[in-house]
Enzyme design. Structure first.
Site, PDB file in Angstrom:
ATOM      1  N   CYS A   1       5.689  -0.709 -12.646  1.00  0.00           N
ATOM      2  CA  CYS A   1       5.372  -1.546 -11.495  1.00  0.00           C
ATOM      3  C   CYS A   1       6.080  -2.895 -11.547  1.00  0.00           C
ATOM      4  O   CYS A   1       6.489  -3.424 -10.514  1.00  0.00           O
ATOM      5  CB  CYS A   1       3.883  -1.725 -11.361  1.00  0.00           C
TER       6      CYS A   1
ATOM      7  N   HIS B   1      -1.377  -4.149 -13.312  1.00  0.00           N
ATOM      8  CA  HIS B   1      -0.467  -3.818 -12.211  1.00  0.00           C
ATOM      9  C   HIS B   1       0.237  -5.092 -11.753  1.00  0.00           C
ATOM     10  O   HIS B   1      -0.219  -6.201 -12.031  1.00  0.00           O
ATOM     11  CB  HIS B   1      -1.279  -3.208 -11.064  1.00  0.00           C
TER      12      HIS B   1
ATOM     13  N   ASP C   1       3.110  -3.345  -1.911  1.00  0.00           N
ATOM     14  CA  ASP C   1       3.116  -2.703  -3.226  1.00  0.00           C
ATOM     15  C   ASP C   1       4.232  -1.677  -3.282  1.00  0.00           C
ATOM     16  O   ASP C   1       4.051  -0.523  -2.872  1.00  0.00           O
ATOM     17  CB  ASP C   1       1.762  -2.051  -3.509  1.00  0.00           C
TER      18      ASP C   1
END
Lengths: 680, 319
Positions: free
Chosen positions: A420, A464, A480
């Site tokens: 991520c 994250h 995202d």
């Protein structure tokens, strides 16, 4: 008499073999409890010392090392420790040093005093395990191992140390512990809770894991190797859908070409830039939507969903939507949040489009190309997301390293494998390069719902990173890019997304989280998590507030008055009892010595007959001359028993004669006397 | 300082006399028991305080709880130690007399009563004591050895009964006065009697000869109560059997040890000389008697007679 301070076993007595063996077992257990947190060489060294002592014991040697050897060995070991540790004053270093000196004590353990000190030191070292954590695991470890030093202390007091086996020794230790636990619970409930008395200079280095205030490629994927818990959440009412659970921790607004960092946050304390605005006001009192119980992470920030504000004074919510505590959180912390709109602050002043010059030329070219086609901010963002979705990008925990100067170029055009932080970093760069204010947000995403306890547990591997971009007219948008590459990560969590990735929790092969694909293991893990939740929620987090609430429930609103009143009543009651005991206790306690009892019985009988005999000062002859003129009947009987009594008490009895039998017979005669007062 | 301490000791002694009066048998109860943390308890308390402060400063609930656990254990310790002594009965059984320089054996009988007893110390400070455990309902003889110093009564004073069981942090103790008294014989030292002619026989040389030889009649097994001096230690070392030299009791005319024979000596030396004379006669296995002032013991032969005579010397209070 208090000045006589004696030890029940002379200080120079050599403790028995059984005691020393118990102490060695205790030491082994203590070392194991700390083995994960102190240097490996230290643990091994301490075990070598232990084995040496054990071998010495087996061969029946009483003589240990000579003083010179012993002292130089101690100095050498302490010096080695000092060199290897350096000026690293952490909790772990302190404990390691403590363990080393404690183990060195073994070298000279040969007296009652040494054995006692060693057992007590073990006791305290075992307690220090709680510095690492306070969950049920640590509690059960401590409860089991604390029995060992107690058993050693008990054996030390035993006059026949060889008389009991191991099992008996351990059960005696456990009994001592068991008796103390009810009292411990009582003290735990009523002992006043106070805040820290002074700042503790020692910090822990490895005891805390979690996000840091920087983000380089690889940092968050490191967290994915950890199954420890970051925090728990209880929702009051129905929670948002799982894919909306973006727990914000920190905003990273600076970029140096490789690392994203928090420009205003220095040394973890000074909030600087972000303290310029006034904190957001707290929400309405008494209502809350979720409660977070945060594991200690030694940082100032907390975790919150967007558009929730705090209920209490602490922590404070800064204008950019980060939750900040006054100090680093070194123990379990709890706070509540309630729904409330965040004002959309103007990003202009933060200059969130700054980028270092001359890095990532390929990306900049691509940005110009895409920006030319998408003048509208939102469609530009969509263009990037579809790029991630459609091009062959891969979501993996073990992406190739990016050693070059142009890391984002390397990632976007060469490796195309990332976690991520790679996607969030690249996306933010692309947005800023196109003139859209953007920042990286790190935190946790999702969590696991525990149906037994109705709470959510968020683990380190849920860490994250995502992006926030300022779009004119829409405010801050959450973007995202990971979701575009691996939608499963957002919908079902990391475990589902990386089910086949060997890198997931690779350092914890036996972790229950890793094995959770088997349903029994998943159930077990769920139950353990629930039990720990209950433990933390009811016991560990029993603080000043809870204590106050509990007292309110017991004693009502004016609890302090009532508690004071109750204490007063108790004190007065005890005083009255005490005074009563002093006053009346005399007659209870003035039981005469056995030899004088016949006269005592006789006087009591006379008083009951109405003759006021003065207490305790008359000789038998005096008693006779006092009582005889006041009696109407029984004068002869009185004279007879008093004479016999005099003979019994004041004459020398020959050896072997049973005086007590005679005395009892006399007492019986006195009791059967019939005495009547003379009436005038 | 010294006088103040003496005075305090006196005050304590008087107070104890009233509170715990002398008796040969005593069951320990709340009147005679005292409780106080010992120095290890104080050290432990300080460490507990450190744990408590650590718990508070790190806001670590479990470390605080550990401190409460330690406090709870100390509180219970007081009751456990108290119950370990309360109800214990002590009796002074007897004390065996001895010569100066030897050990006097004091035998105390302890009765456990209705509970098990652990790690109990009985004796006299600083180092004359015994440690023992007792099972529930058990009675037991406890031997404490005291050094015999001077002839006469040995009164070691109030006994110390104490325990620090279970953890050694709190000491519960009692100082019962069991009227313990033992007798120390005079030191046997030879001295020539004033005028040998006044003594029967007057055969000083003969007596010496007999003392060394005796009428040896063989070896027999040692019996309890006999003087250990008669054990043939050589034999004991070889075989482990305690055998004594058996002597035929000579039927000779009884000899008298008379105090007036040493009238020129001062009391202690006189008693020492008499003691030596008694032992010599005893070793010759002759009937003998002791005459001291107007009292006569014997004449008789054997161990019992010797003990009676020696005891009367030990108890002698005249000049």
């Amino acid at each position: 008499m208090f000045r006589r301070n004696f030890t029940l076993s002379p200080a120079d007595t050599f403790p028995s073999q059984g005691v020393i063996k118990l102490l060695l077992i205790t030491q082994g257990a203590t070392l194991l409890l700390h083995a994960m947190r102190v240097p490996v060489w230290l643990t091994i060294l301490c075990f070598v010392l232990l084995s040496w002592r054990f071998w010495r014991l087996r061969s029946g040697e009483r003589d240990l090392l000579s003083n010179g050897v012993k002292n130089s060995l101690a100095v050498a070991l302490v010096a080695i420790f000092g060199v290897s540790n350096g000026l690293n004053f952490t909790v772990e270093a302190a404990i390691a040093f403590f363990l080393l000196t404690y183990s060195l004590k073994l070298l000279e353990l040969k007296s009652y005093r040494d054995a006692f000190v060693f057992a007590v030191l073990s006791l305290f070292l075992i307690i220090l395990v709680f510095l690492y954590g306070q969950s049920l695991l640590e509690v059960s470890l401590v409860l089991v191992s604390i029995v060992l030093p107690l058993a050693a202390l008990l054996a030390l007091q035993d006059a026949e140390p060889g008389s009991a086996g191991w099992l008996k020794r351990f059960s005696a230790g456990a009994r001592i512990l068991g008796w103390a636990i009810p009292l411990l619970i009582f003290i735990y409930v009523v002992f006043p809770r106070v805040g820290p008395l002074w700042a503790m200079p020692l910090k822990s280095n490895s005891a805390f894991t979690g996000l840091s205030e920087k983000m380089t490629p690889g940092m968050i994927s490191d967290l994915a190797g950890l199954s420890s818990r970051a925090f728990r959440v209880v929702f009051n009412g129905s929670p948002p859908p799982k894919s909306e659970l973006y727990w914000r921790a920190i905003l990273l607004d600076g970029f140096d070409g490789r690392t994203w960092y928090r420009s205003g946050l220095q040394s973890g304390r000074e909030i600087g830039l972000y303290r310029t605005g006034a904190p957001l006001p707290p929400g309405p009192q008494g209502s809350w939507d979720y409660e977070v119980a945060m594991e200690p992470h030694n940082q100032v920030w907390g975790f919150t969903l967007k558009n929730y504000v705090m209920v209490d004074e602490s922590p404070r919510l800064s204008v950019d939507g980060t939750l900040l505590f006054r100090d680093s959180q070194e123990s379990l912390t709890r706070y509540r949040m309630v729904q409330g709109e965040w004002p959309e602050e103007d990003p202009g002043q933060w200059r969130l489009t700054r980028l270092p010059e001359g890095v990532n030329p390929q990306t900049r070219a691509l940005v110009q190309e895409l920006r030319a086609r998408h003048a509208d901010d939102e469609s530009y963002i969509q263009a990037w997301l579809s790029l991630f979705r459609e091009q062959p990008f891969f979501y993996t925990l073990k992406p190739p390293l990016l050693p070059g100067e142009h890391t984002i170029d390397q990632f976007l055009f060469e490796t195309r494998q990332g976690f991520c932080e790679h996607y969030a970093g690249a996306m933010t760069f692309a947005l800023r390069a196109a003139g859209i204010p953007a920042r990286v947000v790190t935190g946790y995403m999702g969590g696991e719902y525990n149906s037994s306890g109705n709470f959510w547990a968020v683990f380190q591997y849920d860490a994250h990173a995502w992006v926030e971009a300022w779009v004119e007219g829409r405010g801050w948008l959450r973007i995202d890019p990971t979701g575009a590459v691996a939608p499963q990560r957002i919908e079902s969590g990391l475990r589902a997304a990386l089910a086949d990735d060997a890198a997931f929790l690779e350092n914890e092969p036996l972790s229950l989280a890793r094995l959770s694909n088997y349903s029994t293991v998943a159930w077990l893990r769920n139950q353990l998590e629930y039990m720990n939740y209950l433990w933390h929620d009811t016991v560990v987090l029993y603080d000043q507030n809870r204590q106050s609430n509990l007292f309110s429930r017991w004693f009502g609103e004016n609890k302090w008055k009532r508690i004071l009143g109750l204490l007063g009543v108790l004190a007065v009651g005890i005083l009255v009892l005490f005074a009563g005991a002093l006053l009346y206790g005399k007659t209870w306690r003035r039981r005469p010595p056995v030899a004088l009892r016949p006269q005592w019985i006789l006087e009591r009988k006379l008083r009951r007959a109405g003759i006021p005999v003065p207490p305790g000062s008359l000789t038998p002859a005096e008693l006779l001359s006092y009582a005889t003129p006041r009696l109407a009947s029984g004068r002869e009987g009185l004279k007879a028993v008093l004479e016999e009594y005099q003979a019994l008490t004041y004459s020398r009895s020959s050896a072997g004669e049973d005086v007590s039998e005679k005395r009892r017979a006399l007492e019986r005669r006195i009791k059967s006397l019939r005495l009547k007062r003379l009436r005038r | 300082m010294v006088t103040l301490r003496k005075k305090l000791q006196q005050i304590e002694e008087n107070w104890l006399k009233k509170r715990v009066p002398a008796s040969e048998r005593r069951t320990l109860d709340n009147r005679s028991l005292f409780v106080f943390p010992n120095r290890w308890g104080v050290v432990f308390g300080l460490l507990t305080l450190v744990v408590l402060i650590t718990g508070i400063n790190y806001q670590n609930a479990m470390i605080s709880a550990s401190a409460y656990l330690l406090i709870a254990m100390c509180l219970l310790h007081i009751f456990q130690s108290y119950k370990n002594l309360a109800g214990l009965t002590l009796e002074f059984d007897r004390a065996e007399s001895a010569f100066p320089g030897d050990w006097i054996t004091v035998i105390l009988r302890v009765h456990a009563g209705d509970r098990e007893r652990k790690g109990i110390l009985v004796g006299w400070l600083p180092d004359r004591y015994a440690r023992f455990n007792l099972d529930k309902g058990q009675s037991r003889d406890i031997t404490v050895r005291l050094p015999a110093k001077r002839r006469g009564a040995l009164e070691p004073g109030r006994l110390l009964v104490a325990t620090s069981w279970p953890l050694g942090l709190v000491t519960v103790w009692s100082r019962p006065d069991l009227s313990v008294r033992a007798w120390v014989y005079p030191e046997p030292v030879h001295a020539e009697p004033l005028d040998a002619d006044t003594q029967e026989g007057g055969d000083q040389d003969q007596r010496r000869k007999h003392a060394s030889e005796g009428d040896f009649a063989g070896l027999r097994e040692y019996q309890k109560g006999e003087s250990v001096r008669r054990i043939v230690w050589k034999k004991f070392a070889q075989t482990g059997a305690r055998v004594v030299r058996d002597f035929e009791v000579s039927s000779a005319k009884p000899e008298w040890v008379d105090a007036s024979a040493w009238a020129h000596l001062e009391t202690e030396r006189k008693l020492s000389a008499m003691c030596e004379a008694l032992l010599a006669l005893y070793n010759q296995h002759k009937p003998f008697g002791l005459r001291i002032e107007q009292t006569e013991y014997g004449p008789d032969a054997g161990e019992a007679q010797l003990r009676r005579c020696l005891l009367s010397l030990a108890q002698y209070e005249g000049r």
